[in-house]
Design a protein around this motif. Structure first.
Motif, PDB file in Angstrom:
ATOM      1  N   GLU A  44       1.184  -1.515  -0.307  1.00 46.55           N
ATOM      2  CA  GLU A  44      -0.546  -0.292   0.090  1.00 46.55           C
ATOM      3  C   GLU A  44       0.478   1.445   0.011  1.00 46.55           C
ATOM      4  O   GLU A  44       0.558   2.657  -0.342  1.00 46.55           O
ATOM      5  CB  GLU A  44      -0.928   0.063   1.691  1.00 46.55           C
ATOM      6  CG  GLU A  44      -1.868  -1.174   1.177  1.00 46.55           C
ATOM      7  CD  GLU A  44      -2.656  -0.742   0.014  1.00 46.55           C
ATOM      8  OE1 GLU A  44      -3.012  -0.476  -0.359  1.00 46.55           O
ATOM      9  OE2 GLU A  44      -3.474  -2.004  -0.264  1.00 46.55           O
ATOM     10  N   ASP A  60       4.442   8.898   7.951  1.00 48.02           N
ATOM     11  CA  ASP A  60       4.046   8.092   8.929  1.00 48.02           C
ATOM     12  C   ASP A  60       2.125   8.385   9.124  1.00 48.02           C
ATOM     13  O   ASP A  60       1.912   7.208   9.087  1.00 48.02           O
ATOM     14  CB  ASP A  60       4.047   9.119  10.366  1.00 48.02           C
ATOM     15  CG  ASP A  60       5.651   8.669  11.187  1.00 48.02           C
ATOM     16  OD1 ASP A  60       6.709   7.692  10.103  1.00 48.02           O
ATOM     17  OD2 ASP A  60       6.013   9.413  11.856  1.00 48.02           O
ATOM     18  N   PRO A  61       1.639   9.958   8.674  1.00 44.85           N
ATOM     19  CA  PRO A  61       0.569   9.868   8.390  1.00 44.85           C
ATOM     20  C   PRO A  61       0.365   8.699   7.871  1.00 44.85           C
ATOM     21  O   PRO A  61      -1.264   7.770   7.500  1.00 44.85           O
ATOM     22  CB  PRO A  61       0.347  10.953   7.808  1.00 44.85           C
ATOM     23  CG  PRO A  61       1.406  11.460   7.795  1.00 44.85           C
ATOM     24  CD  PRO A  61       1.696  10.892   8.113  1.00 44.85           C
ATOM     25  N   GLU A  62       1.370   8.080   6.641  1.00 37.91           N
ATOM     26  CA  GLU A  62      -0.160   7.210   5.440  1.00 37.91           C
ATOM     27  C   GLU A  62       0.128   5.792   5.976  1.00 37.91           C
ATOM     28  O   GLU A  62      -0.399   4.798   5.927  1.00 37.91           O
ATOM     29  CB  GLU A  62       0.878   7.324   4.137  1.00 37.91           C
ATOM     30  CG  GLU A  62       0.681   8.034   3.354  1.00 37.91           C
ATOM     31  CD  GLU A  62      -0.321   8.010   2.794  1.00 37.91           C
ATOM     32  OE1 GLU A  62      -0.923   6.995   1.712  1.00 37.91           O
ATOM     33  OE2 GLU A  62      -1.691   8.861   2.978  1.00 37.91           O
ATOM     34  N   LEU A  64       0.144   5.354   9.298  1.00 33.95           N
ATOM     35  CA  LEU A  64      -1.236   4.780  10.413  1.00 33.95           C
ATOM     36  C   LEU A  64      -2.731   5.192   9.387  1.00 33.95           C
ATOM     37  O   LEU A  64      -3.856   3.983  10.172  1.00 33.95           O
ATOM     38  CB  LEU A  64      -0.724   6.458  11.102  1.00 33.95           C
ATOM     39  CG  LEU A  64      -0.141   6.850  11.055  1.00 33.95           C
ATOM     40  CD1 LEU A  64      -0.492   7.923  12.909  1.00 33.95           C
ATOM     41  CD2 LEU A  64       0.206   5.616  13.536  1.00 33.95           C
ATOM     42  N   ARG A  65      -2.820   5.654   7.714  1.00 35.63           N
ATOM     43  CA  ARG A  65      -3.817   5.536   7.672  1.00 35.63           C
ATOM     44  C   ARG A  65      -4.354   4.103   7.421  1.00 35.63           C
ATOM     45  O   ARG A  65      -5.059   3.474   7.483  1.00 35.63           O
ATOM     46  CB  ARG A  65      -4.386   6.620   6.235  1.00 35.63           C
ATOM     47  CG  ARG A  65      -5.309   6.224   5.524  1.00 35.63           C
ATOM     48  CD  ARG A  65      -5.232   7.164   4.284  1.00 35.63           C
ATOM     49  NE  ARG A  65      -4.178   6.443   3.424  1.00 35.63           N
ATOM     50  CZ  ARG A  65      -4.620   5.415   2.563  1.00 35.63           C
ATOM     51  NH1 ARG A  65      -5.161   4.731   2.422  1.00 35.63           N
ATOM     52  NH2 ARG A  65      -3.421   4.801   2.062  1.00 35.63           N
ATOM     53  N   VAL A  66      -3.440   3.008   6.628  1.00 36.36           N
ATOM     54  CA  VAL A  66      -3.274   2.261   5.714  1.00 36.36           C
ATOM     55  C   VAL A  66      -3.279   0.998   6.908  1.00 36.36           C
ATOM     56  O   VAL A  66      -4.408   0.387   7.170  1.00 36.36           O
ATOM     57  CB  VAL A  66      -1.479   2.078   5.244  1.00 36.36           C
ATOM     58  CG1 VAL A  66      -1.851   0.424   4.965  1.00 36.36           C
ATOM     59  CG2 VAL A  66      -1.617   2.609   3.973  1.00 36.36           C
ATOM     60  N   ARG A  68      -4.555   1.411  10.320  1.00 30.50           N
ATOM     61  CA  ARG A  68      -5.648   1.890  11.173  1.00 30.50           C
ATOM     62  C   ARG A  68      -6.851   1.054   9.805  1.00 30.50           C
ATOM     63  O   ARG A  68      -7.731   0.037   9.984  1.00 30.50           O
ATOM     64  CB  ARG A  68      -6.222   3.363  11.134  1.00 30.50           C
ATOM     65  CG  ARG A  68      -5.163   3.538  12.321  1.00 30.50           C
ATOM     66  CD  ARG A  68      -6.125   5.047  13.067  1.00 30.50           C
ATOM     67  NE  ARG A  68      -5.305   5.428  14.551  1.00 30.50           N
ATOM     68  CZ  ARG A  68      -4.242   6.586  14.009  1.00 30.50           C
ATOM     69  NH1 ARG A  68      -4.295   7.378  13.391  1.00 30.50           N
ATOM     70  NH2 ARG A  68      -3.852   6.624  15.543  1.00 30.50           N
ATOM     71  N   ALA A  69      -6.885   1.707   8.924  1.00 29.31           N
ATOM     72  CA  ALA A  69      -8.163   0.621   7.918  1.00 29.31           C
ATOM     73  C   ALA A  69      -8.242  -0.612   7.779  1.00 29.31           C
ATOM     74  O   ALA A  69      -8.999  -0.937   7.905  1.00 29.31           O
ATOM     75  CB  ALA A  69      -7.895   1.769   6.329  1.00 29.31           C
ATOM     76  N   THR A  86      -4.625   0.682  18.223  1.00 29.89           N
ATOM     77  CA  THR A  86      -4.564   1.483  17.117  1.00 29.89           C
ATOM     78  C   THR A  86      -4.121   2.804  17.226  1.00 29.89           C
ATOM     79  O   THR A  86      -4.121   4.404  16.561  1.00 29.89           O
ATOM     80  CB  THR A  86      -5.968   1.679  16.076  1.00 29.89           C
ATOM     81  OG1 THR A  86      -6.752   2.347  16.725  1.00 29.89           O
ATOM     82  CG2 THR A  86      -6.285   0.587  15.612  1.00 29.89           C
ATOM     83  N   ASP A  88      -1.386   5.805  17.394  1.00 31.04           N
ATOM     84  CA  ASP A  88      -0.130   6.333  17.128  1.00 31.04           C
ATOM     85  C   ASP A  88       1.363   5.746  17.157  1.00 31.04           C
ATOM     86  O   ASP A  88       1.251   5.178  16.747  1.00 31.04           O
ATOM     87  CB  ASP A  88       0.273   7.725  17.179  1.00 31.04           C
ATOM     88  CG  ASP A  88      -1.027   8.575  16.336  1.00 31.04           C
ATOM     89  OD1 ASP A  88      -1.965   7.779  15.784  1.00 31.04           O
ATOM     90  OD2 ASP A  88      -0.855   9.996  16.283  1.00 31.04           O
TER      91      ASP A  88
END
Length: 668
Positions: A44, A60-62, A64-66, A68-69, A86, A88
């Motif tokens: 991803e 890091d935001p990417e 976390l997004r991947v 968590r989803a 979940t 950070d």
């Protein structure tokens, strides 16, 4: 060591136990979680985010997004990631323990750390201004670092195996990563050296601001660059040779066509619009560097910058200088004289272009066609220019042919810091010596040409020019002469784009409402044109518009867009860099395709989004992707249906470009 790094020891001791519910502590389950997270993130995340020194603010935001989803989905429907925390910290720890660089990642994310070495399971770091120190954290096993290096090499299409156990990986952000694996190292261990690169393209002013020279030496270097001299830059590893090369290239006058040649690294950043970056792999083709240098002779560049001269390629590089092209290159040597001697040795090596076995001929041509030799030093973490010398041909001595070295400047460390001694000063277009004029004849000719092509420049440094302009403009405003104030500020702006000049220009314009209104209207129109070009992904047009506006102090000062002009300039630079990075990836994919590795080519292109690229780059991407899919369809690895959306996108993009070329659609 920085206290923020200490918790990493816990990560490697506890592993994922802290992340999982109590009932999920079995070894096989932990392994399943790690493998699932690893596969997910590799699939991803963009390849650019797998770069060890990719900005944490972007990565890091990417991550976390991947994660968590996936955790949310698997908690509902089942899967190895179900039930994981979940927050950070837990998710970033999971990234560190899978495809991140574990206990080394915080050091790689710290901009103050210049270099990270991983030796088996040990980590050594070098912070700016310090020597290497051993970090308290360790990998739980040497195999962890080795596996990460092999994954990254595979993603970058760099063959790294027992038959080729050493290579440099071409990372983004100007970072150099050299990897050594078995059999050059013990089984299951690796030596990984990651040296952080520069994210912005330096000029000579950046060298001055970092106290690598003083104002007098800075002015001398500026004059030699304006005279379009060829430079040989020498020093030990890590002393700043490539940074100075880049600064000289970016300070080159006019609008030159620059060709850089690098051996599987992306260290040099060039600001000039006409830039050709040639990336070679001498590990695959030993003579690739020399071949690229020879081809330059047919490409008529203004300036050639081979990143580093190490061996027989010196003959081809010297041939470029002899042909009349300006050359800037680096070499390892202990002083200026040794740098010239070593370049001659390399040029005469077996297999060298033109000069094989002809060292004296090589030495003569070096001394006639390279004009300036600069030696850099490093002391207690500080990098500085240690010696500057001019070349004035050769002379016969009792021991043989010897270069005539004309000392120009040198540094001496003192208790209060570094002090530079200069035997000459730059005044207008001349070298004014403290004693007898020692300017070599070839340099005199180059300096004389400046008088025909450029107006005389002030003796003072650009910083001094700005200070003087601000003082003079303030006096002009106080005496009711805003037009004179603007004229003073404009002249200084051409020397140095200092925001204080723009602020002073705004104050002058307040006294000239009609002219201020006209400048504001023109600046708003240019801003709308720039944003339109950005929206249409015409990055070069946006850059050209911004460059024109930036050169006009009145327009620049009269109106400021949201966030300021600097934010817009950064946006343009990022878009251009994204496009250049994508073109480099497409070129590597083309190479993989020509080598029969269609799957590798397709993997390289997977995360590139044509919608974020210029039309030309997007078209090249789609054509390569189309060819790779065709090759995989022919072998039965991919269904023909996979080709349909790519073919449709390719037809649409070609149609848009055809309409633009015919004039029926505006270019941006």
């Amino acid at each position: 060591m920085h206290p923020a790094y200490r918790p990493l020891t816990v990560i490697e001791e506890g592993g994922l136990a802290d992340l999982m519910p109590q009932q999920q502590t079995a070894t096989d389950l932990k392994g399943a979680v790690l493998q699932a997270a690893r596969d997910l993130l590799l699939r991803e995340l963009s390849p650019a985010l797998l770069d060890p020194v990719a900005p944490a603010t972007e990565r890091d935001p990417e991550v976390l997004r991947v994660l968590r989803a996936a955790i949310g989905k698997q908690t509902e429907s089942g899967g190895p990631l179900a039930g994981l925390s979940t927050d950070d910290a837990s998710l970033l720890r999971l990234f560190h323990d899978t495809i991140g660089w574990g206990p080394a990642q915080p050091y790689l994310d710290d901009e103050r750390i210049q270099e990270v070495k991983i030796i088996g399971d040990r980590i050594m770091v070098q912070e700016e201004g310090s020597d290497f120190t051993l970090a308290p954290e360790r990998f739980s096993s040497p195999r962890q670092a080795l596996d990460r290096a092999l994954v990254l090499a595979s993603r970058l299409a760099v063959p790294l195996d027992r038959s080729r156990p050493q290579d440099t990986l071409p990372l983004a952000h100007g970072t150099r990563m050299h990897v050594t694996i078995p059999p050059c190292t013990p089984d299951d261990t690796a030596l990984i050296c990651i040296r952080r690169g520069r994210r912005t393209a330096w000029t000579l002013e950046d060298i001055l601001h970092r106290d690598a020279c003083d104002d007098t030496l800075f002015s001398l270097l500026q004059l030699l660059v304006r005279a379009r001299c060829s430079f040989l830059i020498a020093g030990e590893t890590g002393c700043g040779k490539t940074a100075l090369l880049e600064a000289i290239v970016n300070s080159w006058p006019g609008e030159p066509h620059v060709i850089t040649i690098e051996d599987n690294t992306l260290e040099i950043n060039v600001r000039h619009a006409a830039w050709t970056r040639e990336l070679v792999q001498t590990s695959l083709e030993p003579h690739a560097f020399g071949r690229a240098a020879r081809e330059v002779l047919r490409q008529t560049p203004s300036l050639v910058a081979p990143g580093e001269t190490r061996a027989a390629e010196a003959g081809a590089i010297l041939a470029v200088a002899v042909s009349g092209h300006a050359v800037v290159t680096t070499i390892h040597a202990r002083n200026a004289l040794r740098a010239v001697s070593r370049l001659a040795d390399c040029a005469a090596m077996p297999g060298a272009y033109l000069y094989e076995g002809r060292r004296n001929n090589a030495l003569e041509d070096i001394c006639d066609n390279f004009h300036v030799v600069i030696h850099l030093s490093r002391s207690v973490g500080r990098r500085y220019i240690n010696e500057v010398a001019l070349l004035d041909g050769c002379e016969e001595t009792a021991t043989g042919l010897r270069p005539r070295i004309v000392p120009l400047a040198w540094a001496e460390p003192e208790r209060t810091g570094i002090r530079w001694y200069c035997l000459a000063q730059a005044q207008h277009d001349e070298l004014i010596w403290n004693g007898e004029d020692r300017t070599p004849d070839i340099l005199k000719q180059r300096l004389a040409l400046l008088k025909l092509s450029e107006r005389p420049r002030a003796v003072a440094s650009s910083r001094a020019i700005v200070e003087d302009a601000l003082t003079q403009a303030a006096l002009a405003r106080q005496t009711g002469a805003p037009e004179r104030a603007l004229a003073i500020l404009r002249r200084a702006w051409t020397e140095r784009s200092d925001e204080r000049l723009a602020q002073a220009a705004r104050q002058a314009l307040l006294m000239m409402p009609v002219q201020a209104h006209q400048a504001t209207t023109a600046a708003r129109e240019t801003y709308e044109q720039i944003t339109g070009a950005l929206h249409s992904r015409h990055w070069d047009r946006a850059a050209a518009l911004y460059t024109g506006l930036h050169a006009d102090l009145e327009r620049y000062a009269a109106f400021s867009p949201p966030g300021g002009w600097s934010v817009l300039a950064d946006t343009i630079a990022v878009a251009q860099q994204t496009d250049r990075d994508a073109r480099a990836i497409v070129e590597r994919a083309d190479q993989a395709l020509h080598q029969g590795r269609a799957r590798d080519a397709l993997d390289l292109l997977t995360n590139l989004d044509p919608g974020r690229l210029s039309d030309e780059t997007a078209l090249a991407l789609l054509r390569t992707r189309y060819a790779a899919l065709n090759a995989l369809i022919a072998t039965g690895e991919v269904s023909p249906a996979a080709l349909m959306p790519v073919a449709a996108a390719l037809r649409m993009r070609e149609a848009v470009l055809n309409r633009q070329e015919s004039g029926s659609v505006p270019a941006g």
